[in-house]
Scaffold this motif. Structure first.
Motif, PDB file in Angstrom:
ATOM      1  N   UNK A 157      27.253 -17.079  25.756  1.00  0.00           N
ATOM      2  CA  UNK A 157      28.529 -17.664  26.178  1.00  0.00           C
ATOM      3  C   UNK A 157      29.676 -16.671  25.983  1.00  0.00           C
ATOM      4  N   UNK A 158      29.580 -15.843  24.954  1.00  0.00           N
ATOM      5  CA  UNK A 158      30.617 -14.826  24.768  1.00  0.00           C
ATOM      6  C   UNK A 158      30.620 -13.844  25.944  1.00  0.00           C
ATOM      7  N   UNK A 159      29.440 -13.481  26.403  1.00  0.00           N
ATOM      8  CA  UNK A 159      29.348 -12.576  27.550  1.00  0.00           C
ATOM      9  C   UNK A 159      29.844 -13.266  28.827  1.00  0.00           C
ATOM     10  N   UNK A 160      29.533 -14.547  28.987  1.00  0.00           N
ATOM     11  CA  UNK A 160      30.012 -15.304  30.143  1.00  0.00           C
ATOM     12  C   UNK A 160      31.535 -15.268  30.219  1.00  0.00           C
ATOM     13  N   UNK A 161      32.202 -15.563  29.111  1.00  0.00           N
ATOM     14  CA  UNK A 161      33.661 -15.622  29.145  1.00  0.00           C
ATOM     15  C   UNK A 161      34.309 -14.239  29.159  1.00  0.00           C
ATOM     16  N   UNK A 162      33.625 -13.241  28.631  1.00  0.00           N
ATOM     17  CA  UNK A 162      34.098 -11.862  28.804  1.00  0.00           C
ATOM     18  C   UNK A 162      34.054 -11.509  30.285  1.00  0.00           C
ATOM     19  N   UNK A 163      32.976 -11.883  30.948  1.00  0.00           N
ATOM     20  CA  UNK A 163      32.848 -11.637  32.390  1.00  0.00           C
ATOM     21  C   UNK A 163      33.929 -12.365  33.173  1.00  0.00           C
ATOM     22  N   UNK A 164      34.227 -13.603  32.774  1.00  0.00           N
ATOM     23  CA  UNK A 164      35.285 -14.353  33.455  1.00  0.00           C
ATOM     24  C   UNK A 164      36.624 -13.623  33.315  1.00  0.00           C
ATOM     25  N   UNK A 165      36.907 -13.102  32.142  1.00  0.00           N
ATOM     26  CA  UNK A 165      38.152 -12.339  31.950  1.00  0.00           C
ATOM     27  C   UNK A 165      38.180 -11.106  32.845  1.00  0.00           C
TER      28      UNK A 165
ATOM     29  N   UNK B 152      41.284 -20.014  42.144  1.00  0.00           N
ATOM     30  CA  UNK B 152      40.439 -21.023  41.503  1.00  0.00           C
ATOM     31  C   UNK B 152      39.581 -20.388  40.418  1.00  0.00           C
ATOM     32  N   UNK B 153      39.943 -20.628  39.161  1.00  0.00           N
ATOM     33  CA  UNK B 153      39.073 -20.154  38.084  1.00  0.00           C
ATOM     34  C   UNK B 153      37.751 -20.917  38.105  1.00  0.00           C
ATOM     35  N   UNK B 154      37.781 -22.157  38.597  1.00  0.00           N
ATOM     36  CA  UNK B 154      36.569 -22.972  38.651  1.00  0.00           C
ATOM     37  C   UNK B 154      35.545 -22.365  39.607  1.00  0.00           C
TER      38      UNK B 154
ATOM     39  N   UNK C  30      31.963 -20.966  38.394  1.00  0.00           N
ATOM     40  CA  UNK C  30      30.717 -21.473  38.985  1.00  0.00           C
ATOM     41  C   UNK C  30      29.815 -20.323  39.410  1.00  0.00           C
ATOM     42  N   UNK C  31      30.393 -19.327  40.057  1.00  0.00           N
ATOM     43  CA  UNK C  31      29.623 -18.143  40.461  1.00  0.00           C
ATOM     44  C   UNK C  31      29.013 -17.459  39.240  1.00  0.00           C
ATOM     45  N   UNK C  32      29.811 -17.301  38.183  1.00  0.00           N
ATOM     46  CA  UNK C  32      29.315 -16.651  36.973  1.00  0.00           C
ATOM     47  C   UNK C  32      28.249 -17.486  36.263  1.00  0.00           C
ATOM     48  N   UNK C  33      28.378 -18.813  36.315  1.00  0.00           N
ATOM     49  CA  UNK C  33      27.337 -19.670  35.735  1.00  0.00           C
ATOM     50  C   UNK C  33      25.998 -19.417  36.423  1.00  0.00           C
TER      51      UNK C  33
ATOM     52  N   UNK D 243      25.076 -16.700  38.078  1.00  0.00           N
ATOM     53  CA  UNK D 243      24.642 -15.345  37.755  1.00  0.00           C
ATOM     54  C   UNK D 243      24.083 -15.260  36.334  1.00  0.00           C
ATOM     55  N   UNK D 244      24.798 -15.823  35.375  1.00  0.00           N
ATOM     56  CA  UNK D 244      24.383 -15.707  33.982  1.00  0.00           C
ATOM     57  C   UNK D 244      23.172 -16.582  33.656  1.00  0.00           C
ATOM     58  N   UNK D 245      23.037 -17.702  34.323  1.00  0.00           N
ATOM     59  CA  UNK D 245      21.835 -18.515  34.074  1.00  0.00           C
ATOM     60  C   UNK D 245      20.604 -17.813  34.636  1.00  0.00           C
ATOM     61  N   UNK D 246      20.758 -17.155  35.778  1.00  0.00           N
ATOM     62  CA  UNK D 246      19.636 -16.462  36.403  1.00  0.00           C
ATOM     63  C   UNK D 246      19.291 -15.155  35.697  1.00  0.00           C
ATOM     64  N   UNK D 247      20.303 -14.376  35.391  1.00  0.00           N
ATOM     65  CA  UNK D 247      20.052 -13.036  34.844  1.00  0.00           C
ATOM     66  C   UNK D 247      19.881 -13.000  33.328  1.00  0.00           C
TER      67      UNK D 247
END
Length: 184
Positions: A52-60, A71-73, A77-80, A82-86
């Motif tokens: 989750x730390x990497x997810x939110x770093x990526x969002x930043x 739209x941050x949403x 969603x795109x990052x979710x 990507x991160x769930x798959x990778x």
């Protein structure tokens, strides 16, 4: 309403006992830009871990894309995906409207709102999403009796907040804590 943290932290909660990394309220939107999750980015629970730390770093790091799409949403969603798959991020989207209702129910399921008003339904939170803009959201919240800030309050002066809800009618065709027959 209730404190939602105990709900997410219960070890015997069968719907959440799979140790999800991030748990979202369902958005209600079927727009392709939010699929497949329809995760609402206004209310969610995040377990602090490396994923989750990497997810939110990526969002930043995707701030330019948030600005471009407005739209941050959509970006989240795109990052979710990507991160769930990778990286194996475990994502859960709750569809329990009795415990976590929101703007979609306000707009399209007035019977849910009636159950909340009568006390038959005791949700953890109510998040007024699915709303065009902030000023409309404030009107909706005032109409359902969930607004506690005086109109003339300075944003830093919380001593002027009301202990009782500030209820006003704006729309006769929307759910309301009081009858709004004379409204537009």
């Amino acid at each position: 309403y209730q404190d939602p943290l105990p709900f997410f932290e219960m070890k015997d909660n069968s719907s959440l006992n799979q140790n999800y990394d991030i748990i979202f309220q369902h958005d209600g939107s079927k727009q392709p830009r939010y699929c497949p999750y329809s995760a609402n980015s206004g209310f969610y629970y995040v377990r602090s871990n490396a994923k989750t730390q990497y997810l939110f770093t990526s969002l930043l790091y995707h701030g330019d894309l948030v600005r471009k799409t407005t739209s941050h949403q959509q970006v989240l969603t795109h990052l979710l995906l990507e991160h769930s798959s990778m990286f194996g991020l475990k994502v859960k989207v709750m569809d329990d409207i009795e415990l976590f209702p929101g703007g979609y129910q306000f707009q399209y399921e007035p019977e849910v709102m009636s159950h909340i008003f009568s006390g038959e339904m005791k949700p953890y939170i109510f998040h007024m999403f699915f709303t065009v803009n902030g000023s409309t959201k404030v009107k909706y919240l005032k109409q359902i009796g969930e607004w506690y800030v005086q109109d003339d309050v300075n944003s830093t002066d919380m001593s002027q907040c009301s202990s009782e809800p500030i209820i006003s009618c704006y729309y006769r065709d929307k759910p309301s804590k009081i009858p709004c027959r004379e409204s537009t």
